[in-house]
Design a protein around this motif. Sequence first.
Motif, PDB file in Angstrom:
ATOM      1  N   LYS A 602      31.022  31.313  23.608  1.00 46.24           N
ATOM      2  CA  LYS A 602      29.836  31.449  24.454  1.00 46.24           C
ATOM      3  C   LYS A 602      30.114  32.002  25.847  1.00 46.24           C
ATOM      4  O   LYS A 602      29.188  32.297  26.586  1.00 46.24           O
ATOM      5  N   LEU A 603      31.383  32.139  26.210  1.00 46.65           N
ATOM      6  CA  LEU A 603      31.704  32.493  27.595  1.00 46.65           C
ATOM      7  C   LEU A 603      31.898  33.985  27.796  1.00 46.65           C
ATOM      8  O   LEU A 603      32.431  34.693  26.936  1.00 46.65           O
ATOM      9  N   LEU A 604      31.485  34.453  28.975  1.00 51.10           N
ATOM     10  CA  LEU A 604      31.873  35.755  29.507  1.00 51.10           C
ATOM     11  C   LEU A 604      32.604  35.514  30.822  1.00 51.10           C
ATOM     12  O   LEU A 604      32.244  34.629  31.596  1.00 51.10           O
ATOM     13  N   ARG A 605      33.624  36.325  31.073  1.00 51.87           N
ATOM     14  CA  ARG A 605      34.296  36.280  32.384  1.00 51.87           C
ATOM     15  C   ARG A 605      33.692  37.369  33.254  1.00 51.87           C
ATOM     16  O   ARG A 605      33.698  38.555  32.896  1.00 51.87           O
ATOM     17  N   LEU A 606      33.142  36.964  34.383  1.00 50.76           N
ATOM     18  CA  LEU A 606      32.481  37.890  35.306  1.00 50.76           C
ATOM     19  C   LEU A 606      33.277  38.015  36.598  1.00 50.76           C
ATOM     20  O   LEU A 606      33.818  37.020  37.099  1.00 50.76           O
ATOM     21  N   GLU A 607      33.343  39.223  37.136  1.00 49.60           N
ATOM     22  CA  GLU A 607      33.848  39.444  38.491  1.00 49.60           C
ATOM     23  C   GLU A 607      32.655  39.802  39.361  1.00 49.60           C
ATOM     24  O   GLU A 607      31.944  40.795  39.095  1.00 49.60           O
ATOM     25  N   LEU A 608      32.403  38.968  40.369  1.00 48.04           N
ATOM     26  CA  LEU A 608      31.220  39.104  41.197  1.00 48.04           C
ATOM     27  C   LEU A 608      31.595  39.590  42.598  1.00 48.04           C
ATOM     28  O   LEU A 608      32.557  39.116  43.204  1.00 48.04           O
ATOM     29  N   ASP A 609      30.788  40.515  43.108  1.00 47.11           N
ATOM     30  CA  ASP A 609      30.919  40.978  44.496  1.00 47.11           C
ATOM     31  C   ASP A 609      29.874  40.240  45.323  1.00 47.11           C
ATOM     32  O   ASP A 609      28.674  40.421  45.128  1.00 47.11           O
ATOM     33  N   LEU A 610      30.341  39.392  46.252  1.00 44.73           N
ATOM     34  CA  LEU A 610      29.426  38.655  47.127  1.00 44.73           C
ATOM     35  C   LEU A 610      29.450  39.260  48.527  1.00 44.73           C
ATOM     36  O   LEU A 610      29.571  38.578  49.538  1.00 44.73           O
ATOM     37  N   GLY A 611      29.366  40.583  48.609  1.00 46.56           N
ATOM     38  CA  GLY A 611      29.357  41.245  49.916  1.00 46.56           C
ATOM     39  C   GLY A 611      30.732  41.341  50.517  1.00 46.56           C
ATOM     40  O   GLY A 611      30.963  40.860  51.640  1.00 46.56           O
ATOM     41  N   GLY A 612      31.663  41.931  49.788  1.00 46.45           N
ATOM     42  CA  GLY A 612      33.017  42.067  50.274  1.00 46.45           C
ATOM     43  C   GLY A 612      33.954  40.990  49.771  1.00 46.45           C
ATOM     44  O   GLY A 612      35.178  41.114  49.889  1.00 46.45           O
ATOM     45  N   GLU A 613      33.437  39.925  49.199  1.00 45.89           N
ATOM     46  CA  GLU A 613      34.240  38.847  48.633  1.00 45.89           C
ATOM     47  C   GLU A 613      34.095  38.867  47.117  1.00 45.89           C
ATOM     48  O   GLU A 613      32.982  38.913  46.597  1.00 45.89           O
ATOM     49  N   THR A 614      35.218  38.852  46.427  1.00 46.27           N
ATOM     50  CA  THR A 614      35.194  38.895  44.968  1.00 46.27           C
ATOM     51  C   THR A 614      35.456  37.509  44.398  1.00 46.27           C
ATOM     52  O   THR A 614      36.372  36.812  44.841  1.00 46.27           O
ATOM     53  N   ARG A 615      34.632  37.124  43.441  1.00 47.20           N
ATOM     54  CA  ARG A 615      34.781  35.820  42.789  1.00 47.20           C
ATOM     55  C   ARG A 615      34.888  36.021  41.270  1.00 47.20           C
ATOM     56  O   ARG A 615      34.262  36.921  40.704  1.00 47.20           O
ATOM     57  N   GLN A 616      35.649  35.140  40.636  1.00 42.26           N
ATOM     58  CA  GLN A 616      35.691  35.082  39.175  1.00 42.26           C
ATOM     59  C   GLN A 616      34.836  33.905  38.713  1.00 42.26           C
ATOM     60  O   GLN A 616      35.007  32.782  39.191  1.00 42.26           O
ATOM     61  N   VAL A 617      33.926  34.172  37.793  1.00 42.81           N
ATOM     62  CA  VAL A 617      33.048  33.122  37.281  1.00 42.81           C
ATOM     63  C   VAL A 617      33.014  33.218  35.756  1.00 42.81           C
ATOM     64  O   VAL A 617      32.899  34.314  35.196  1.00 42.81           O
ATOM     65  N   PHE A 618      33.118  32.070  35.102  1.00 48.29           N
ATOM     66  CA  PHE A 618      32.940  31.993  33.650  1.00 48.29           C
ATOM     67  C   PHE A 618      31.522  31.490  33.382  1.00 48.29           C
ATOM     68  O   PHE A 618      31.135  30.437  33.889  1.00 48.29           O
ATOM     69  N   ALA A 619      30.764  32.249  32.611  1.00 44.23           N
ATOM     70  CA  ALA A 619      29.360  31.911  32.355  1.00 44.23           C
ATOM     71  C   ALA A 619      29.097  31.854  30.856  1.00 44.23           C
ATOM     72  O   ALA A 619      29.535  32.727  30.102  1.00 44.23           O
TER      73      ALA A 619
END
Length: 681
Positions: A602-619
């Motif tokens: 059920k999971l996807l690994r996402l790389e998110l751009d939060l305005g210059g900051e990169t986060r890894q999130v599993f959703a």
Amino acid sequence: MARRILVTSALPYANGPIHLGHLVEYIQTDIWARFQRLRGNECYYVCADDAHGTPIMLKAREQGVEPEQLIERMAEHHRQDFADFLIGFDCYHSTHSAENQHYAELIYRRLEDGGYIERHTIEQLYDPSEGIFLPDRYIKGTCPRCGAAEQYGDSCEACSATYTPAELVGPVSVISGERPVTRQSEHYFFRLRDFEAMLRDWAHGGHLQPEVANKLDEWFEAGLRDWDISRDAPYFGFRIPGTEAKYFYVWLDAPIGYMASFRRLADERGLEFDAFWGAEAAGQSELYHFIGKDIAYFHTLFWPAMLHGAGFRTPDAVFCHGFMTVNGQKMSKSRGTFITARTYLEHLDAESLRYYIAAKLGPGVEDIDLSFDDFVQRVNADVVGKLVNIASRCAGFITKRFEGRLAPRLSAPELFREFTAQSERIAELYEGRDYARAVRELMDLADRANQYIDAEKPWELAKDPERAAAVQEICTVGLNLFRVLIVYIKPIMPQLAADAEAFLNIPDQEWGDAQAPLLDHPIHRFKPLKTRIDPQQVEAVVEASKETLGGDTQGEHPMPEQTGGRLAEDPIDPQIAIDDFAKLDLRVAEIRHAETVEGADKLLRLELDLGGETRQVFAGIRQAYAPEALIGRRVACLANLKPRKMRFGVSEGMVLATGSGGEALWLLSPDDGAEPGMRIR
């Protein structure tokens, strides 16, 4: 005279992993079957994957494979999980088999010839966006009897009422989230009402637990309704003979899978099928089903009626058990208490769970609780601190001082007889499935053995060379008491018993073997038979099980029998203060990269751009979104969620979505113009 026994467990559904809630039933059944064999009875234990139905078809479509590929792959996982939990099936088959098709068609034709099949045009709920009639478990709404919300289309978990999906208030398709429309279709029905007198007699003939028989009386008083045994194409299953686009409902051929599995076993071993399933088999053999209480309706009404109407024998008994809760609550992914068999086995040994479940199980249908603290304490105190401790306290003296040989006489024969005299009492408890009481009495004996060793103090006597014979005799008594207890616990902990038999240098033990003591007998050097559980092992299991916050199990466990361990989301306080809300740092994020996670359905690994900051999130959105479709999409992200270490990596936030789960999930996205990093207020 040895009994001839066939025993079954409910069939696990073939599109999801085995979890600890399932294992309650298979461990309960396996203990009973092992006990019967230990007593010298001819006992066969069969089961199979339940491999048909709309959920299989939809999951195979989602994964881009044929249903046959999906069920074959899942069967491999199920077989391995069961084997590693020491579940000793004589045959583990599949409902998608030639044997099952043969008996499904045979029973149907016999029922049709007997006038027990009717055709009626009915109104069904249809999902126009998916192009399929919706199975009961893919419709949710409000119960028409008690008003409970979020109930499936066939029965209410709150009040146990059964109904048709069309009776639900405000029904919604679980697949698309849309309100289904009503369409007409001709269906085939089994005339259950014709069997009411037979079922009343059978239900009160000693075949059911009293609480289950009482429940049947309620159903009889409410009136038995004919059973819809057909489904419209598209459907993964067996086509009904004489039709072009009608298929047997999965619940018709699922219990027939018991017969199909035994047919396969009978062909392999040269057994006589009719001696266990024929109309006259009741005098030749015994038939028992172990099931969860949530599928009693199918196994205590439809199943015996089908068998009787088709000229086969009915079960001697159907044994129902309750659900498993974890730490006093329903199983939950976000708490890490929805634990698969494989995740457990990566950190803990199977027999510890077998012992703990046995220590909780009685003959009734009450739920049992897996308390992690109690689990650690009980296994360490009972198995290691009491039972195994008997052998570890005595074996060293025998191997070091007496060349590994037991004394030629038993110096405390009355104590030995006290232990062997409990044989039939403990056997009665196993037979009656009162494992919890059997374990208590067994551990009382283990206490008695340790008290004997404490009182005799062989370590003190060993200091005096003239007392050597006494030391040998005391330890010989201790090891003989240990051997009796190993036989008693063998159905629960077969690997521990095998290791103990190897240490004691004795053959595979049967129930009566422990009545005669081992004297002047060589033993092997003692090796630790069981080690203590470290609480950190349990913590590792919980942490590894926290796959996603707020996931549901509709896609994995759509059928009633899959709720052997109840799953629920965390309870949420309906009211919070404005200060609580102010703590949430909600921001706009842009998905720069998305990919699937190996080992997580059920999971996807996402790389998110939060305005210059990169986060890894599993959703947990894999069922709803293809990774490539997410690139560049802007979503709402909870940015100040405490990072959580998962077995796939560290998740550094949460993307927000709405919907009922599975494919019915929609990511929350900001309006045009919202830039990554902007606060959401």
